[in-house]
Scaffold this motif. Structure first.
Motif, PDB file in Angstrom:
ATOM      1  N   GLU A  51       0.804  -1.214   0.000  1.00 33.15           N
ATOM      2  CA  GLU A  51       0.000   0.000   0.000  1.00 33.15           C
ATOM      3  C   GLU A  51       0.846   1.279   0.000  1.00 33.15           C
ATOM      4  OE1 GLU A  51      -1.018  -3.055   1.194  1.00 33.15           O
ATOM      5  OE2 GLU A  51      -2.284  -2.523   2.903  1.00 33.15           O
ATOM      6  N   TRP A  52       2.148   1.167   0.382  1.00 33.57           N
ATOM      7  CA  TRP A  52       2.945   2.394   0.378  1.00 33.57           C
ATOM      8  C   TRP A  52       4.451   2.174   0.183  1.00 33.57           C
ATOM      9  CZ3 TRP A  52       6.400   4.033   4.310  1.00 33.57           C
ATOM     10  CH2 TRP A  52       6.399   3.264   5.479  1.00 33.57           C
ATOM     11  N   THR A  53       5.090   1.280   0.931  1.00 30.80           N
ATOM     12  CA  THR A  53       6.551   1.196   0.816  1.00 30.80           C
ATOM     13  C   THR A  53       6.998   0.746  -0.567  1.00 30.80           C
ATOM     14  OG1 THR A  53       6.751  -1.102   1.598  1.00 30.80           O
ATOM     15  CG2 THR A  53       6.752   0.615   3.276  1.00 30.80           C
ATOM     16  N   ASP A  54       6.136  -0.021  -1.272  1.00 33.96           N
ATOM     17  CA  ASP A  54       6.492  -0.528  -2.594  1.00 33.96           C
ATOM     18  C   ASP A  54       5.938   0.324  -3.731  1.00 33.96           C
ATOM     19  OD1 ASP A  54       7.737  -2.550  -1.243  1.00 33.96           O
ATOM     20  OD2 ASP A  54       6.152  -4.015  -1.550  1.00 33.96           O
ATOM     21  N   CYS A  55       5.322   1.449  -3.392  1.00 31.66           N
ATOM     22  CA  CYS A  55       4.685   2.273  -4.427  1.00 31.66           C
ATOM     23  C   CYS A  55       5.690   3.036  -5.285  1.00 31.66           C
ATOM     24  CB  CYS A  55       3.690   3.246  -3.790  1.00 31.66           C
ATOM     25  SG  CYS A  55       2.220   2.435  -3.101  1.00 31.66           S
ATOM     26  N   HIS A  56       6.987   2.974  -4.919  1.00 38.24           N
ATOM     27  CA  HIS A  56       8.007   3.596  -5.776  1.00 38.24           C
ATOM     28  C   HIS A  56       8.266   2.781  -7.029  1.00 38.24           C
ATOM     29  CE1 HIS A  56      10.262   0.523  -3.575  1.00 38.24           C
ATOM     30  NE2 HIS A  56      11.108   0.535  -4.581  1.00 38.24           N
ATOM     31  N   ARG A  57       7.830   1.530  -7.042  1.00 36.53           N
ATOM     32  CA  ARG A  57       8.059   0.670  -8.196  1.00 36.53           C
ATOM     33  C   ARG A  57       7.331   1.220  -9.423  1.00 36.53           C
ATOM     34  NH1 ARG A  57       6.747  -5.191  -5.331  1.00 36.53           N
ATOM     35  NH2 ARG A  57       8.537  -5.242  -3.891  1.00 36.53           N
ATOM     36  N   LYS A  58       7.940   1.042 -10.586  1.00 38.46           N
ATOM     37  CA  LYS A  58       7.356   1.588 -11.814  1.00 38.46           C
ATOM     38  C   LYS A  58       5.950   1.043 -12.081  1.00 38.46           C
ATOM     39  CE  LYS A  58       8.607   2.772 -16.559  1.00 38.46           C
ATOM     40  NZ  LYS A  58       9.658   2.659 -17.609  1.00 38.46           N
ATOM     41  N   PRO A  59       5.709  -0.298 -11.982  1.00 36.31           N
ATOM     42  CA  PRO A  59       4.346  -0.798 -12.219  1.00 36.31           C
ATOM     43  C   PRO A  59       3.321  -0.254 -11.211  1.00 36.31           C
ATOM     44  CG  PRO A  59       5.941  -2.582 -12.297  1.00 36.31           C
ATOM     45  CD  PRO A  59       6.667  -1.393 -11.750  1.00 36.31           C
ATOM     46  N   ALA A  60       3.822   0.147 -10.020  1.00 35.61           N
ATOM     47  CA  ALA A  60       2.916   0.677  -8.990  1.00 35.61           C
ATOM     48  C   ALA A  60       2.678   2.176  -9.149  1.00 35.61           C
ATOM     49  CB  ALA A  60       3.473   0.386  -7.602  1.00 35.61           C
ATOM     50  N   GLY A  61       3.369   2.788 -10.107  1.00 36.48           N
ATOM     51  CA  GLY A  61       3.119   4.195 -10.382  1.00 36.48           C
ATOM     52  C   GLY A  61       4.267   5.135 -10.098  1.00 36.48           C
ATOM     53  N   SER A  62       5.402   4.603  -9.619  1.00 41.61           N
ATOM     54  CA  SER A  62       6.584   5.432  -9.312  1.00 41.61           C
ATOM     55  C   SER A  62       6.245   6.585  -8.371  1.00 41.61           C
ATOM     56  CB  SER A  62       7.212   5.976 -10.608  1.00 41.61           C
ATOM     57  OG  SER A  62       7.594   4.932 -11.468  1.00 41.61           O
ATOM     58  N   TYR A  63       5.504   6.283  -7.341  1.00 43.87           N
ATOM     59  CA  TYR A  63       5.079   7.301  -6.385  1.00 43.87           C
ATOM     60  C   TYR A  63       6.168   7.610  -5.359  1.00 43.87           C
ATOM     61  CZ  TYR A  63       0.134   7.044  -7.780  1.00 43.87           C
ATOM     62  OH  TYR A  63      -1.060   7.112  -8.466  1.00 43.87           O
ATOM     63  N   ASP A  64       6.025   8.752  -4.730  1.00 43.18           N
ATOM     64  CA  ASP A  64       6.758   9.071  -3.504  1.00 43.18           C
ATOM     65  C   ASP A  64       6.110   8.259  -2.388  1.00 43.18           C
ATOM     66  OD1 ASP A  64       7.515  10.134  -1.032  1.00 43.18           O
ATOM     67  OD2 ASP A  64       7.686  12.168  -1.788  1.00 43.18           O
ATOM     68  N   THR A  65       6.853   7.320  -1.810  1.00 43.11           N
ATOM     69  CA  THR A  65       6.250   6.398  -0.843  1.00 43.11           C
ATOM     70  C   THR A  65       5.728   7.112   0.398  1.00 43.11           C
ATOM     71  OG1 THR A  65       8.427   5.947   0.122  1.00 43.11           O
ATOM     72  CG2 THR A  65       7.660   4.469  -1.625  1.00 43.11           C
TER      73      THR A  65
END
Length: 251
Positions: A51-65
């Motif tokens: 839900e957050w720590t892995d959101c930096h991944r490209k498939p997850a959207g390259s978010y700021d975790t």
């Protein structure tokens, strides 16, 4: 629907309401929050790494975790109620420990003389990795988690509770090194749980997800590491391609 037919006193979701590779969008958060409201009985949720720590991944959207973490708190922990059509009122760490006012996701509630505790301990090494901002976030949340563990065990002893159940996402026991390696984001938690449970002596149940298969074991050793800490049982739930629930009964 099956859980609603079973009508348990409440359900605990131990994190990962999405895959690590699916986008961490507000739309998905909204959908999952709406799904949580479909439970007839209370549902208590604690965050996972997807839900957050892995959101930096490209498939997850390259978010700021850390931005996603802030958003997660706004979406899922806006008040002191659980989810469900008949919600429970929870005691949140933010309301009783002003030094840790940020940690609205940590909570406890009481049922039939047992103390139930939610802890924000995600996988991906508890966010103790990647960059300085992540590591700084880990240190502050880790401090809050350790304080919450000690606070709830103290409460259980003071109120003469029959036992403690603690729910969190990470599988802290996937290798023995997690208990002592300096690089482990779970080392402090394992040590504190060991000390508190050994002193408590009454039954302790640890609930976690993360590793995607059903496990029931006794992962903690006594503080002198010579014996299994027999009053502590760990239940790891299924996940991934085996999305099921476990019914726990208390005698």
């Amino acid at each position: 629907a099956e859980i609603n037919r079973e009508q348990p006193a409440f359900s605990i979701h131990v994190g990962d309401f999405k895959s690590g590779g699916s986008p961490c969008t507000d739309a998905l958060f909204t959908q999952r929050r709406d799904w949580f409201t479909l439970f007839h009985q209370p549902l208590i949720y604690t965050p996972g790494d997807n839900e957050w720590t892995d959101c930096h991944r490209k498939p997850a959207g390259s978010y700021d975790t850390l931005e996603r973490l802030d958003n997660l708190r706004k979406f899922f922990f806006a008040n002191d109620l659980s989810f469900g059509k008949n919600p429970l009122r929870l005691v949140r760490q933010a309301d009783v420990m002003k030094d840790h006012a940020l940690y609205v996701e940590n909570s406890y509630w009481v049922k039939n003389g047992f103390l139930f505790v939610s802890l924000h301990i995600p996988s991906s090494n508890n966010n103790f990795e990647r960059n300085l901002a992540s590591v700084q976030e880990y240190f502050k949340r880790n401090e809050a988690n350790l304080a919450w563990i000690k606070h709830t065990f103290d409460l259980a002893k003071k109120e003469n509770m029959k036992g403690i159940i603690l729910g969190f996402q990470a599988d802290m026991f996937f290798s023995q090194q997690m208990a002592f390696e300096l690089s482990s984001g779970f080392r402090d938690t394992i040590r504190t749980l060991t000390e508190q449970a050994e002193n408590f002596q009454k039954p302790v149940l640890l609930l976690n997800g993360d590793s995607h298969r059903l496990v029931i074991d006794q992962p903690l050793k006594t503080t002198n590491t010579k014996h299994v800490l027999e009053n502590v049982i760990r239940l790891q739930t299924m996940g991934d391609n085996q999305v099921q629930a476990v019914v726990v009964e208390v005698d």
